[in-house]
Design an enzyme around this catalytic site. Structure first.
Site, PDB file in Angstrom:
ATOM      1  N   GLY A  37      -2.589  -1.146  -5.454  1.00  0.00           N
ATOM      2  CA  GLY A  37      -1.701  -0.693  -6.520  1.00  0.00           C
ATOM      3  C   GLY A  37      -2.461  -0.334  -7.768  1.00  0.00           C
ATOM      4  CD  GLU A 102     -13.962  -8.231   2.300  1.00  0.00           C
ATOM      5  OE1 GLU A 102     -13.940  -8.765   3.412  1.00  0.00           O
ATOM      6  OE2 GLU A 102     -14.324  -8.826   1.266  1.00  0.00           O
TER       7      GLU A 102
END
Length: 138
Positions: A37, A102
């Protein structure tokens, strides 16, 4: 005061019994697992921002399904208003990009149980998303 709140969107993807999380590279949640986001661009809807951020951070192409709720992050200045959106990304494997250090799929039960070093409310939002992602029972 409302102008001081940063508007952002989170993309929540549930695939089978797993949810997609990214480990943040930047503050305020650097090193923590959370949903892809970021900030809304001028004139952008929450749904469009969630879809865009998901693609920027993971490479997954998706579509917005429904809003899951709004969360406020008041422990930073300026505060954030995070609108979570359930997104469908039916295929493809994610790759960490942009500010995601990651990216990985996690079993929803593990996330809900709080077994990850995660951003605030990730567990509650994962549960809400999993319940909303289930097909309607006849």
């Amino acid at each position: 005061m409302c102008d001081d709140v940063i508007r952002a969107a989170l993309a929540v993807v549930i695939r089978e019994s797993r949810t997609l999380l990214v480990r943040r590279r930047n503050k305020p949640d650097a090193g923590l697992w959370g949903f892809p986001g970021g900030k809304l661009e001028p004139g952008e809807s929450v749904e469009d921002a969630a879809v865009r951020e998901l693609q920027e951070e993971t490479g997954l192409v998706s579509r917005a399904v429904r809003r899951l709720g709004t969360f406020r992050v008041d422990h930073v200045s300026p505060p954030f208003r995070l609108d979570a959106v359930l997104c469908e990304a039916p295929s493809g494997e994610p790759v960490a990009a942009d500010d995601a250090e990651e990216v990985a799929w996690f079993d929803v039960n593990e996330v809900v149980a709080g077994r990850l070093l995660a951003s605030r409310d990730v567990d509650r939002l994962a549960l809400r998303a999993a319940l909303n992602a289930r097909p309607a029972q006849s």
